[in-house]
Design an enzyme around this catalytic site. Sequence first.
Site, PDB file in Angstrom:
ATOM      1  N   ASP A  82     -27.986 -29.803  27.514  1.00 51.50           N
ATOM      2  CA  ASP A  82     -28.766 -28.483  26.935  1.00 51.50           C
ATOM      3  C   ASP A  82     -28.801 -28.941  25.412  1.00 51.50           C
ATOM      4  O   ASP A  82     -30.060 -28.157  25.037  1.00 51.50           O
ATOM      5  CB  ASP A  82     -27.719 -27.589  27.090  1.00 51.50           C
ATOM      6  CG  ASP A  82     -28.329 -26.677  28.189  1.00 51.50           C
ATOM      7  OD1 ASP A  82     -28.894 -26.892  29.007  1.00 51.50           O
ATOM      8  OD2 ASP A  82     -27.564 -25.664  28.754  1.00 51.50           O
ATOM      9  N   GLU A 142     -31.503 -27.093  39.449  1.00 55.91           N
ATOM     10  CA  GLU A 142     -32.119 -27.245  38.219  1.00 55.91           C
ATOM     11  C   GLU A 142     -31.040 -28.284  37.299  1.00 55.91           C
ATOM     12  O   GLU A 142     -31.621 -29.407  36.871  1.00 55.91           O
ATOM     13  CB  GLU A 142     -32.073 -26.016  37.246  1.00 55.91           C
ATOM     14  CG  GLU A 142     -32.647 -26.248  35.845  1.00 55.91           C
ATOM     15  CD  GLU A 142     -32.461 -24.939  34.933  1.00 55.91           C
ATOM     16  OE1 GLU A 142     -33.152 -25.013  33.728  1.00 55.91           O
ATOM     17  OE2 GLU A 142     -31.714 -24.219  35.372  1.00 55.91           O
ATOM     18  N   HIS A 143     -29.925 -28.022  37.390  1.00 50.88           N
ATOM     19  CA  HIS A 143     -28.869 -28.823  37.007  1.00 50.88           C
ATOM     20  C   HIS A 143     -27.883 -29.111  38.045  1.00 50.88           C
ATOM     21  O   HIS A 143     -27.337 -28.357  38.948  1.00 50.88           O
ATOM     22  CB  HIS A 143     -28.049 -28.238  35.859  1.00 50.88           C
ATOM     23  CG  HIS A 143     -28.841 -27.570  34.912  1.00 50.88           C
ATOM     24  ND1 HIS A 143     -29.435 -26.257  34.728  1.00 50.88           N
ATOM     25  CD2 HIS A 143     -29.350 -28.080  33.681  1.00 50.88           C
ATOM     26  CE1 HIS A 143     -29.804 -26.213  33.564  1.00 50.88           C
ATOM     27  NE2 HIS A 143     -30.065 -27.287  32.985  1.00 50.88           N
ATOM     28  N   HIS A 157     -74.852 -43.816  45.846  1.00 52.32           N
ATOM     29  CA  HIS A 157     -73.561 -44.614  45.475  1.00 52.32           C
ATOM     30  C   HIS A 157     -73.978 -46.185  45.775  1.00 52.32           C
ATOM     31  O   HIS A 157     -73.503 -47.060  44.884  1.00 52.32           O
ATOM     32  CB  HIS A 157     -72.190 -44.282  46.264  1.00 52.32           C
ATOM     33  CG  HIS A 157     -71.562 -43.048  45.739  1.00 52.32           C
ATOM     34  ND1 HIS A 157     -72.254 -41.639  45.756  1.00 52.32           N
ATOM     35  CD2 HIS A 157     -70.385 -42.967  45.093  1.00 52.32           C
ATOM     36  CE1 HIS A 157     -71.392 -40.748  45.346  1.00 52.32           C
ATOM     37  NE2 HIS A 157     -70.176 -41.446  44.826  1.00 52.32           N
ATOM     38  N   HIS A 176     -26.358 -17.378  30.992  1.00 50.78           N
ATOM     39  CA  HIS A 176     -27.590 -17.495  30.246  1.00 50.78           C
ATOM     40  C   HIS A 176     -28.196 -16.305  30.673  1.00 50.78           C
ATOM     41  O   HIS A 176     -29.225 -15.390  29.996  1.00 50.78           O
ATOM     42  CB  HIS A 176     -28.528 -18.355  31.099  1.00 50.78           C
ATOM     43  CG  HIS A 176     -28.531 -19.857  30.437  1.00 50.78           C
ATOM     44  ND1 HIS A 176     -29.200 -19.737  29.136  1.00 50.78           N
ATOM     45  CD2 HIS A 176     -28.229 -20.885  30.449  1.00 50.78           C
ATOM     46  CE1 HIS A 176     -29.315 -21.046  28.640  1.00 50.78           C
ATOM     47  NE2 HIS A 176     -28.608 -21.961  29.592  1.00 50.78           N
ATOM     48  N   GLN A 181     -23.737 -21.685  32.649  1.00 50.65           N
ATOM     49  CA  GLN A 181     -25.056 -21.207  33.012  1.00 50.65           C
ATOM     50  C   GLN A 181     -25.037 -19.976  33.395  1.00 50.65           C
ATOM     51  O   GLN A 181     -25.963 -19.155  33.409  1.00 50.65           O
ATOM     52  CB  GLN A 181     -25.458 -22.238  34.393  1.00 50.65           C
ATOM     53  CG  GLN A 181     -25.726 -23.702  33.975  1.00 50.65           C
ATOM     54  CD  GLN A 181     -26.862 -23.697  32.677  1.00 50.65           C
ATOM     55  OE1 GLN A 181     -27.832 -23.538  33.020  1.00 50.65           O
ATOM     56  NE2 GLN A 181     -26.237 -24.100  31.707  1.00 50.65           N
TER      57      GLN A 181
END
Length: 429
Positions: free
Chosen positions: A356, A322-323, A415, A258, A255
């Site tokens: 991934d 996230e992970h 109504h 990235h 990661q």
Amino acid sequence: MKKILNPDKTQWQNLFARPSLDVQDLNTLVQQVFTEIKQNGDTAVAKYTQLFDGVTLNSLEVTADEIQEAAAVVPDELKLAIQLAKGNIEKFHAAQNQERQIIETMQGVTCWRESRAIEKVGIYIPGGSAPLFSTVLMLAVPAAIAGCAEIVLCTPPDKKGKINPAILYTAQLAGVSKIYKVGGIQAIGAMAFGTQSIPKVDKIFGPGNQYVTAAKQAAFAAGVAIDLPAGPSELLVIADTTANAAFVAADLLSQAEHGADSQVVLVTTSEGFGNSVLAEINAQVAALPREAVAQKALDNSRIIVLPDTASCIEFSNGYAPEHLIIATADADALAEKVTNAGSVFIGNYSCESAGDYASGTNHTLPTNGYARNYSGVSLDSFVKKITFQKITAQGLQNIGPAIEAMAAAEQLQAHKNAVTIRLKSLQNV
């Protein structure tokens, strides 16, 4: 990576923080580009493609010949890998289809919910040094399963005006309708507002750098739906001494590579294990082609030592990664206690890279703590849920008095009248 030993819970909130960016100038730029796209369409897109990507294009749309040429140069081994991943992603997402379930809430009153595909979706795929053709699968495959009528893909060209062949091959395989050589802010603006060449879409999907993220948020503010708030990638690993230090280091680096603004965190019950992981990171990072990028990400990253796995999972839920990888002796039990995470990987052999690429789950996930209140992309992301109801005469007689009483209490006479007039008509039958 900074090592932090047994931080007091009063310090945890500070440890949850991600790298921050000054977005004021960025948002000004986004608005400038958006304004020009609304006014000048393709001309503005071409202008900013030349400015930001350094390439002048004769046409924005990728031709059928270009797609065919790309497919010819993608190695067969990679094609087979992409096809395998596509099959797994299809299996996992197709299983998310829900059959219509009609519920009779009381006699004569039936209610149900049906899915309808979002008609036009836009997919943004980063190019540059890491052309994410895997993200094409993660977004186009569920869009096709959902039945989206038009799937538009934008991705930045290289200096020669070309798109990575694997992106083009994967897009064609996954059912993308149209592909455009446009990246960055101008791609998001074009899909948000439409140009002479690029159609306006109803929802925009896909990851990107800080410019793309800011542009997606601006598009959302302008009334175009987006998949989720997504920024730099992140990973948190919970590990004890039963984990493999080399495995954990490899996961953290997967990661970190990235982007320089990515963040990885190891939360462990053992300072000695943390030291072993750090030694492995130093050994493994030197061999990475993206070493410089990973090293910058590691500057934003931490090893945190806590007394037990219960504290580790509590910290993780506060961080909302996230992970999340859980590599402990009690991994299965800890996984049941996860409340905030985008995607969870259980056990020593469940590497985050599997998610991934090819296991079947979606890798488009909430970052920056948004896993507290957002889900990752799924089949539901590409559909709208519409409720239906059907009430018979007997059903209205059963439920009508309750509606009249509630409407009268809220002082909404019209109504009430909508029910009363029908009930009176039934008295005359």
